[in-house]
Design a protein around this motif. Structure first.
Motif, PDB file in Angstrom:
ATOM      1  N   PRO A  62      55.724 -25.464  -9.504  1.00 12.82           N
ATOM      2  CA  PRO A  62      55.236 -26.833  -9.670  1.00 12.82           C
ATOM      3  C   PRO A  62      54.853 -27.153 -11.120  1.00 12.82           C
ATOM      4  O   PRO A  62      55.091 -28.260 -11.599  1.00 12.82           O
ATOM      5  N   GLU A  63      54.293 -26.188 -11.820  1.00 15.13           N
ATOM      6  CA  GLU A  63      53.902 -26.398 -13.212  1.00 15.13           C
ATOM      7  C   GLU A  63      55.129 -26.638 -14.088  1.00 15.13           C
ATOM      8  O   GLU A  63      55.132 -27.516 -14.949  1.00 15.13           O
ATOM      9  N   GLU A  64      56.165 -25.847 -13.860  1.00 15.36           N
ATOM     10  CA  GLU A  64      57.409 -26.019 -14.607  1.00 15.36           C
ATOM     11  C   GLU A  64      58.055 -27.367 -14.263  1.00 15.36           C
ATOM     12  O   GLU A  64      58.641 -28.027 -15.125  1.00 15.36           O
ATOM     13  N   LEU A  65      57.925 -27.796 -13.026  1.00 13.16           N
ATOM     14  CA  LEU A  65      58.469 -29.092 -12.619  1.00 13.16           C
ATOM     15  C   LEU A  65      57.815 -30.210 -13.415  1.00 13.16           C
ATOM     16  O   LEU A  65      58.499 -31.122 -13.897  1.00 13.16           O
ATOM     17  N   LEU A  66      56.504 -30.162 -13.576  1.00 15.43           N
ATOM     18  CA  LEU A  66      55.805 -31.178 -14.377  1.00 15.43           C
ATOM     19  C   LEU A  66      56.335 -31.209 -15.808  1.00 15.43           C
ATOM     20  O   LEU A  66      56.586 -32.278 -16.368  1.00 15.43           O
ATOM     21  N   THR A  67      56.527 -30.046 -16.390  1.00 11.93           N
ATOM     22  CA  THR A  67      57.062 -29.949 -17.748  1.00 11.93           C
ATOM     23  C   THR A  67      58.470 -30.530 -17.812  1.00 11.93           C
ATOM     24  O   THR A  67      58.794 -31.307 -18.723  1.00 11.93           O
ATOM     25  N   ASN A  68      59.307 -30.185 -16.835  1.00 10.75           N
ATOM     26  CA  ASN A  68      60.685 -30.670 -16.821  1.00 10.75           C
ATOM     27  C   ASN A  68      60.746 -32.185 -16.619  1.00 10.75           C
ATOM     28  O   ASN A  68      61.588 -32.859 -17.214  1.00 10.75           O
ATOM     29  N   ILE A  69      59.858 -32.712 -15.799  1.00  7.10           N
ATOM     30  CA  ILE A  69      59.793 -34.161 -15.594  1.00  7.10           C
ATOM     31  C   ILE A  69      59.388 -34.850 -16.895  1.00  7.10           C
ATOM     32  O   ILE A  69      60.011 -35.828 -17.315  1.00  7.10           O
ATOM     33  N   ASP A  70      58.348 -34.352 -17.539  1.00  9.44           N
ATOM     34  CA  ASP A  70      57.898 -34.927 -18.814  1.00  9.44           C
ATOM     35  C   ASP A  70      59.015 -34.879 -19.855  1.00  9.44           C
ATOM     36  O   ASP A  70      59.253 -35.856 -20.569  1.00  9.44           O
ATOM     37  N   ASP A  71      59.701 -33.742 -19.947  1.00  6.13           N
ATOM     38  CA  ASP A  71      60.798 -33.599 -20.911  1.00  6.13           C
ATOM     39  C   ASP A  71      61.915 -34.600 -20.622  1.00  6.13           C
ATOM     40  O   ASP A  71      62.453 -35.220 -21.531  1.00  6.13           O
ATOM     41  N   TYR A  72      62.260 -34.736 -19.349  1.00  6.61           N
ATOM     42  CA  TYR A  72      63.322 -35.675 -18.983  1.00  6.61           C
ATOM     43  C   TYR A  72      62.934 -37.114 -19.325  1.00  6.61           C
ATOM     44  O   TYR A  72      63.726 -37.855 -19.902  1.00  6.61           O
TER      45      TYR A  72
END
Length: 81
Positions: A62-72
């Motif tokens: 879930p933490e990586e998902l937040l990072t990936n969403i922000d990056d996108y």
């Protein structure tokens, strides 16, 4: 400014993605919604997934998902306005 819609599958939320959804709900610039199914069952079964303005974003945690969403959002959506 475009509205950014972040959608989640309820089954994916149940496997731990709910933590990411809760953090995203606090962002007033995002429309965070959940569906019974997002029709991405293949990736949803194996990853934490959010659908951001129609594009599936995946991660192992879930933490990586937040990072990936922000990056996108920062690098793909906002750069193309």
């Amino acid at each position: 400014m475009i509205r950014i819609k972040v959608a989640f599958c309820v089954k994916n939320l149940a496997k731990g993605t709910e933590a990411a959804r809760q953090k995203l709900l606090k962002d007033p610039d995002l429309d965070v919604i959940e569906y019974g199914c997002t029709s991405y069952c293949g990736i949803c079964r194996n990853y934490h997934v959010a659908i951001v303005n129609g594009k599936p974003i995946t991660a192992d945690t879930p933490e990586e998902l937040l990072t990936n969403i922000d990056d996108y959002i920062d690098n793909e959506l906002l750069d193309h306005l």
